[in-house]
Write a protein that holds these residues in place. Structure first.
Motif, PDB file in Angstrom:
ATOM      1  N   GLN A  83      -1.704  -0.552  -0.101  1.00  0.00           N
ATOM      2  CA  GLN A  83      -1.185   0.728   0.390  1.00  0.00           C
ATOM      3  C   GLN A  83      -0.190   0.490   1.506  1.00  0.00           C
ATOM      4  O   GLN A  83      -0.382  -0.389   2.345  1.00  0.00           O
ATOM      5  CB  GLN A  83      -2.308   1.615   0.933  1.00  0.00           C
ATOM      6  CG  GLN A  83      -3.158   2.299  -0.110  1.00  0.00           C
ATOM      7  CD  GLN A  83      -4.096   3.331   0.502  1.00  0.00           C
ATOM      8  OE1 GLN A  83      -4.330   3.351   1.712  1.00  0.00           O
ATOM      9  NE2 GLN A  83      -4.649   4.198  -0.329  1.00  0.00           N
ATOM     10  N   LEU A  84       0.888   1.262   1.501  1.00  0.00           N
ATOM     11  CA  LEU A  84       1.815   1.324   2.626  1.00  0.00           C
ATOM     12  C   LEU A  84       1.645   2.688   3.278  1.00  0.00           C
ATOM     13  O   LEU A  84       1.800   3.722   2.629  1.00  0.00           O
ATOM     14  CB  LEU A  84       3.263   1.151   2.173  1.00  0.00           C
ATOM     15  CG  LEU A  84       3.771  -0.284   2.059  1.00  0.00           C
ATOM     16  CD1 LEU A  84       3.199  -0.940   0.806  1.00  0.00           C
ATOM     17  CD2 LEU A  84       5.291  -0.310   2.005  1.00  0.00           C
ATOM     18  N   THR A  85       1.293   2.675   4.551  1.00  0.00           N
ATOM     19  CA  THR A  85       1.024   3.906   5.289  1.00  0.00           C
ATOM     20  C   THR A  85       1.989   4.021   6.453  1.00  0.00           C
ATOM     21  O   THR A  85       2.190   3.059   7.203  1.00  0.00           O
ATOM     22  CB  THR A  85      -0.421   3.906   5.828  1.00  0.00           C
ATOM     23  OG1 THR A  85      -1.327   3.683   4.746  1.00  0.00           O
ATOM     24  CG2 THR A  85      -0.754   5.220   6.504  1.00  0.00           C
ATOM     25  N   ALA A  86       2.612   5.175   6.598  1.00  0.00           N
ATOM     26  CA  ALA A  86       3.497   5.412   7.732  1.00  0.00           C
ATOM     27  C   ALA A  86       2.672   5.515   9.007  1.00  0.00           C
ATOM     28  O   ALA A  86       1.684   6.257   9.051  1.00  0.00           O
ATOM     29  CB  ALA A  86       4.307   6.682   7.511  1.00  0.00           C
ATOM     30  N   LEU A  87       3.048   4.761  10.030  1.00  0.00           N
ATOM     31  CA  LEU A  87       2.305   4.800  11.281  1.00  0.00           C
ATOM     32  C   LEU A  87       2.390   6.188  11.906  1.00  0.00           C
ATOM     33  O   LEU A  87       1.408   6.711  12.430  1.00  0.00           O
ATOM     34  CB  LEU A  87       2.851   3.750  12.254  1.00  0.00           C
ATOM     35  CG  LEU A  87       2.038   3.534  13.527  1.00  0.00           C
ATOM     36  CD1 LEU A  87       0.633   3.052  13.212  1.00  0.00           C
ATOM     37  CD2 LEU A  87       2.739   2.523  14.437  1.00  0.00           C
ATOM     38  N   ALA A  88       3.566   6.810  11.826  1.00  0.00           N
ATOM     39  CA  ALA A  88       3.737   8.169  12.338  1.00  0.00           C
ATOM     40  C   ALA A  88       3.201   9.160  11.306  1.00  0.00           C
ATOM     41  O   ALA A  88       3.773   9.328  10.233  1.00  0.00           O
ATOM     42  CB  ALA A  88       5.204   8.450  12.620  1.00  0.00           C
ATOM     43  N   GLY A  89       2.078   9.778  11.602  1.00  0.00           N
ATOM     44  CA  GLY A  89       1.486  10.761  10.712  1.00  0.00           C
ATOM     45  C   GLY A  89       0.411  10.224   9.800  1.00  0.00           C
ATOM     46  O   GLY A  89      -0.424  10.976   9.304  1.00  0.00           O
ATOM     47  N   ALA A 141       0.551   9.081   6.735  1.00  0.00           N
ATOM     48  CA  ALA A 141       0.636   9.390   5.305  1.00  0.00           C
ATOM     49  C   ALA A 141       0.808   8.124   4.482  1.00  0.00           C
ATOM     50  O   ALA A 141       1.568   7.223   4.846  1.00  0.00           O
ATOM     51  CB  ALA A 141       1.814  10.335   5.053  1.00  0.00           C
ATOM     52  N   VAL A 142       0.088   8.042   3.358  1.00  0.00           N
ATOM     53  CA  VAL A 142       0.280   6.949   2.419  1.00  0.00           C
ATOM     54  C   VAL A 142       1.567   7.223   1.649  1.00  0.00           C
ATOM     55  O   VAL A 142       1.700   8.244   0.971  1.00  0.00           O
ATOM     56  CB  VAL A 142      -0.907   6.825   1.443  1.00  0.00           C
ATOM     57  CG1 VAL A 142      -0.645   5.732   0.419  1.00  0.00           C
ATOM     58  CG2 VAL A 142      -2.187   6.526   2.215  1.00  0.00           C
ATOM     59  N   VAL A 143       2.536   6.328   1.748  1.00  0.00           N
ATOM     60  CA  VAL A 143       3.831   6.550   1.104  1.00  0.00           C
ATOM     61  C   VAL A 143       3.991   5.737  -0.176  1.00  0.00           C
ATOM     62  O   VAL A 143       4.888   6.002  -0.968  1.00  0.00           O
ATOM     63  CB  VAL A 143       4.993   6.228   2.070  1.00  0.00           C
ATOM     64  CG1 VAL A 143       4.939   7.129   3.296  1.00  0.00           C
ATOM     65  CG2 VAL A 143       4.975   4.755   2.491  1.00  0.00           C
ATOM     66  N   VAL A 172       3.090   7.419  -4.193  1.00  0.00           N
ATOM     67  CA  VAL A 172       2.215   8.561  -4.004  1.00  0.00           C
ATOM     68  C   VAL A 172       3.076   9.815  -3.951  1.00  0.00           C
ATOM     69  O   VAL A 172       4.032   9.882  -3.204  1.00  0.00           O
ATOM     70  CB  VAL A 172       1.412   8.424  -2.702  1.00  0.00           C
ATOM     71  CG1 VAL A 172       0.610   9.686  -2.435  1.00  0.00           C
ATOM     72  CG2 VAL A 172       0.480   7.235  -2.819  1.00  0.00           C
ATOM     73  N   GLY A 173       2.711  10.819  -4.737  1.00  0.00           N
ATOM     74  CA  GLY A 173       3.488  12.036  -4.800  1.00  0.00           C
ATOM     75  C   GLY A 173       4.008  12.228  -6.201  1.00  0.00           C
ATOM     76  O   GLY A 173       3.897  11.357  -7.057  1.00  0.00           O
ATOM     77  N   PRO A 174       4.590  13.397  -6.517  1.00  0.00           N
ATOM     78  CA  PRO A 174       5.047  13.680  -7.863  1.00  0.00           C
ATOM     79  C   PRO A 174       6.220  12.807  -8.252  1.00  0.00           C
ATOM     80  O   PRO A 174       7.149  12.632  -7.489  1.00  0.00           O
ATOM     81  CB  PRO A 174       5.458  15.156  -7.788  1.00  0.00           C
ATOM     82  CG  PRO A 174       5.770  15.398  -6.350  1.00  0.00           C
ATOM     83  CD  PRO A 174       4.835  14.516  -5.583  1.00  0.00           C
ATOM     84  N   ILE A 175       6.188  12.245  -9.464  1.00  0.00           N
ATOM     85  CA  ILE A 175       7.289  11.464  -9.977  1.00  0.00           C
ATOM     86  C   ILE A 175       7.545  11.890 -11.406  1.00  0.00           C
ATOM     87  O   ILE A 175       6.686  12.454 -12.061  1.00  0.00           O
ATOM     88  CB  ILE A 175       6.997   9.946  -9.934  1.00  0.00           C
ATOM     89  CG1 ILE A 175       5.822   9.613 -10.860  1.00  0.00           C
ATOM     90  CG2 ILE A 175       6.731   9.470  -8.532  1.00  0.00           C
ATOM     91  CD1 ILE A 175       5.594   8.134 -11.016  1.00  0.00           C
ATOM     92  N   GLY A 176       8.737  11.586 -11.899  1.00  0.00           N
ATOM     93  CA  GLY A 176       9.047  11.859 -13.288  1.00  0.00           C
ATOM     94  C   GLY A 176       8.700  10.653 -14.131  1.00  0.00           C
ATOM     95  O   GLY A 176       9.103   9.541 -13.817  1.00  0.00           O
ATOM     96  N   ILE A 177       7.930  10.851 -15.196  1.00  0.00           N
ATOM     97  CA  ILE A 177       7.552   9.731 -16.057  1.00  0.00           C
ATOM     98  C   ILE A 177       8.783   9.073 -16.646  1.00  0.00           C
ATOM     99  O   ILE A 177       8.886   7.842 -16.677  1.00  0.00           O
ATOM    100  CB  ILE A 177       6.624  10.216 -17.179  1.00  0.00           C
ATOM    101  CG1 ILE A 177       5.322  10.761 -16.576  1.00  0.00           C
ATOM    102  CG2 ILE A 177       6.336   9.100 -18.159  1.00  0.00           C
ATOM    103  CD1 ILE A 177       4.529   9.741 -15.823  1.00  0.00           C
TER     104      ILE A 177
END
Length: 292
Positions: free
Chosen positions: A62-68, A70-72, A261-266
């Motif tokens: 996982q890559l997580t933004a330190l600010a906030g 959120a898993v990006v 993480v988040g919506p993506i187009g197949i």
């Protein structure tokens, strides 16, 4: 640096990665999910992950933004010897964490490494060493183009068998001398073409055939093989950097299963995969022991 003479659960994301992977052509022969896609529409820099610990089993990243917080980005089932695509990221500080694949969602990471992403600066976050003494490091990558007819290559020493390695061409041209474990050399300019490399330590030696196309930038990763000897694999770094600015290095695919993480187009994910997806899990397929 040695100079020449690195609200979704992980289980839900894993299911999405496997479902999308089914859309890839069987001819690829790869048990992979789509290549990396942008974590931001306007990336400032890039980071990728390398699993270089021979007795650590596959991990989820996982890559997580330190600010906030959120898993990006998430990477799934990263096996030994695998190097992910470069992940385009906004400028800032991120935390890279690794847990064993199929572990419980609340398990503590076996690796946690912070990384500062800055404009125009690709980075490689690497976990290396034996599982009992797992370490991480961040390599600064320089993907500037070589001169015409040339290629650029560096060495990342991640073998646990030899404390230092030396790399020469079969013709005797020196590439790197006495590279310690956990370090990366500077990039050396060499004539483009196919080379037979000789990798040696104090007790072990190996050979590796590499292709260095004109204009390419590559990393030679020195690793352990399933028999406890030295081996090596070459990643063409300049073909794994997506979303470069106009006029920059050409785009391409990367190494491991990857799901933003988040919506993506197949369709977009498949297109990204077809743009140049490659798996670097040869050592894993050869039966490297994974006792972690």
């Amino acid at each position: 640096m040695t100079r020449i003479s690195s609200p979704m659960t992980r289980r839900t994301v894993r299911g999405l990665a496997l479902a999308t992977a089914a859309l890839l052509p069987a001819a690829l022969g790869l048990a992979t999910a789509p290549a990396a896609m942008a974590a931001t529409s306007e990336p400032a820099g890039w980071a990728r992950v390398a699993h270089l610990s021979p007795d650590t089993k596959s991990v989820d990243v996982q890559l997580t933004a330190l600010a906030g917080g959120a898993v990006v980005y998430e990477l799934d089932d990263v096996a030994y010897g695998a190097v992910s695509p470069y992940i385009p990221l906004a400028e800032g500080t991120y935390v890279v964490s690794m847990v064993p694949s199929d572990a419980a969602d609340d398990v503590q990471p076996i690796v946690r490494q912070s990384v500062d992403v800055t404009e125009g600066a690709p980075l490689t976050v690497a976990a290396y060493g034996r599982n009992a003494d797992l370490q991480t490091t961040v390599f600064e990558d320089d993907l500037s183009a070589p001169e015409e007819g040339q290629a650029r290559v560096r060495v990342v020493q991640a073998s646990t068998i030899e404390p230092t390695v030396t790399v020469d061409t079969a013709e005797g041209r020196p590439i790197a001398r006495d590279v310690p474990t956990g370090s990366a050399t500077d990039y050396a300019a060499v004539p483009a073409g196919s080379w037979d490399l000789e990798i040696s330590g104090t007790d072990e030696a190996a050979t590796s055939a590499v292709d260095l196309p004109a204009g390419s930038v590559s990393t030679l990763f020195v690793l352990d093989d399933a028999q406890g000897s030295l081996t090596a694999q070459t990643i063409t770094d300049s073909a794994t950097l997506a979303d470069m600015p106009v006029g920059g290095i050409h785009t391409g695919g990367g190494g491991t299963a990857a799901t933003p993480v988040g919506p993506i187009g197949i369709a977009g994910a498949v297109a990204a995969a077809l743009a140049g997806f490659a798996t670097i899990g040869a050592l894993h397929r050869r039966g490297v022991k994974a006792d972690a």
